[in-house]
Design an enzyme around this catalytic site. Sequence first.
Site, PDB file in Angstrom:
ATOM      1  NE  ARG A 117      -1.120   1.903   3.225  1.00 38.59           N
ATOM      2  CZ  ARG A 117       0.163   2.899   3.809  1.00 38.59           C
ATOM      3  NH1 ARG A 117       0.974   2.470   4.589  1.00 38.59           N
ATOM      4  NH2 ARG A 117       0.003   4.390   3.294  1.00 38.59           N
ATOM      5  N   GLY A 118       0.027   2.554  -0.318  1.00 36.63           N
ATOM      6  CA  GLY A 118       1.010   3.698  -0.854  1.00 36.63           C
ATOM      7  C   GLY A 118       0.907   3.720  -1.807  1.00 36.63           C
ATOM      8  CB  ALA A 119      -0.290   6.636  -3.412  1.00 35.13           C
ATOM      9  N   GLY A 120       2.577   5.051  -3.982  1.00 34.08           N
ATOM     10  CA  GLY A 120       4.306   5.117  -4.321  1.00 34.08           C
ATOM     11  C   GLY A 120       4.128   3.909  -4.742  1.00 34.08           C
ATOM     12  NE  ARG A 174      -6.173   0.667  -2.309  1.00 34.46           N
ATOM     13  CZ  ARG A 174      -5.222   1.517  -1.255  1.00 34.46           C
ATOM     14  NH1 ARG A 174      -4.797   1.174  -1.191  1.00 34.46           N
ATOM     15  NH2 ARG A 174      -6.114   2.365  -0.510  1.00 34.46           N
ATOM     16  CB  CYS A 207      -2.758   8.075   5.846  1.00 32.54           C
ATOM     17  SG  CYS A 207      -3.282   6.815   5.213  1.00 32.54           S
ATOM     18  CG  ASP A 221      -4.077   8.687  -1.898  1.00 30.88           C
ATOM     19  OD1 ASP A 221      -3.985   8.790  -1.089  1.00 30.88           O
ATOM     20  OD2 ASP A 221      -2.765   7.065  -2.626  1.00 30.88           O
ATOM     21  CG  ASN A 263      -3.242  12.156   1.014  1.00 31.08           C
ATOM     22  OD1 ASN A 263      -2.574  11.544   0.472  1.00 31.08           O
ATOM     23  ND2 ASN A 263      -3.308  12.113   2.379  1.00 31.08           N
ATOM     24  CE  LYS A 264      -5.552   5.872   3.239  1.00 32.75           C
ATOM     25  NZ  LYS A 264      -6.352   5.239   2.873  1.00 32.75           N
TER      26      LYS A 264
END
Length: 308
Positions: free
Chosen positions: A17-20, A60, A124, A193, A203-204
């Site tokens: 996880r995590g956009a990067g 996702r 987050c 994101d 974002n979150k």
Amino acid sequence: MQQLLDTAEKIRTMEIRGAGRIAEAASAALRDYVLSLKVTNIKDFNKKVDEAANILIQTRPTAVSLPNAVQITKHHYSDDVAGAREEIIRNADVFLKQAGEALDKMGKIGAKRIHDGDVIMTHCNSHAALSVISTAFKQGKDISVIATESRPRRQGLLTIRELNDYGIPTTLIVDSAVRYSMKEVDTVIVGADAITINGALVNKIGTSQLAHAAHEARKNVLSVAETFKFSPNTILGDMIDIEERSADEVIDQEILAEMPNVKVKNPAFDITPAEYIDIIITEVGAFPPQMAYTIIKEHLGWELTNIG
Ligand SMILES: O=P(O)(O)OC[C@H]1O[C@H](OP(=O)(O)O)[C@H](O)[C@@H]1O
């Protein structure tokens, strides 16, 4: 293919996880897939690569880093399989190298915005935001961090562990304590994101109320986002799809079943308007959100020419 399906599943379940990180995992998965792909005809090859790309993209829906990374990786000019394979492998290697370097560059650029004595609030778990915070700390700046819990998946607990390991004084708060705690804060630093053409930050969930509270209290809001988190498709009128995750992340299904009149909504992201963001830190510089168009044209313009 099994390896690619495993990566897709890990992204879907948020083991990765995590956009990067999901962008990097997808790029690497596509590279490894073409390495093992045994077709000789370029049409079949392209079809298989497109199928694999779609599997990854569909895991996702919100973080635009994922489709951007897949597009960057699969884009090739060859009309033979060997050449196409070589290009895709090179694309992935370059993307992964640049993504790693981007974190360092954003850390250095963003750290200039942090001053001795600053209290930073973060939300987050963003590797990009943490790069800025840890770089400032390593430069000897006397800083502390207020980190939100980030319900329902509590990624804030990952953040406080990392901050603790750096030795950065850190306070954990529940998400609903954001506005109450804002008076102690100098700068809010969050990840991204997706960034849209009008400079809005996706974002979150909870980021927008944090930015709203910061704006009200006249505190700075920084978003840290690699250029591959900007969304080319928003120029073409597309909206960012906000991921709705399962109710059992919020409440035990058995307890919920006892209450037939109750339903749960679990959006994973929200949208912060550009006017609540002071600056976006990218690997190519610090920009006001209003410059999103320039960043997309200069760094992701290829995708626009791809769309019919
Ligand atoms: O790329 P980095 O900065 O690590 O993360 C960027 C964003 O990705 C995360 O999403 P999730 O936890 O995968 O849903 C958070 O929303 C975080 O702010």
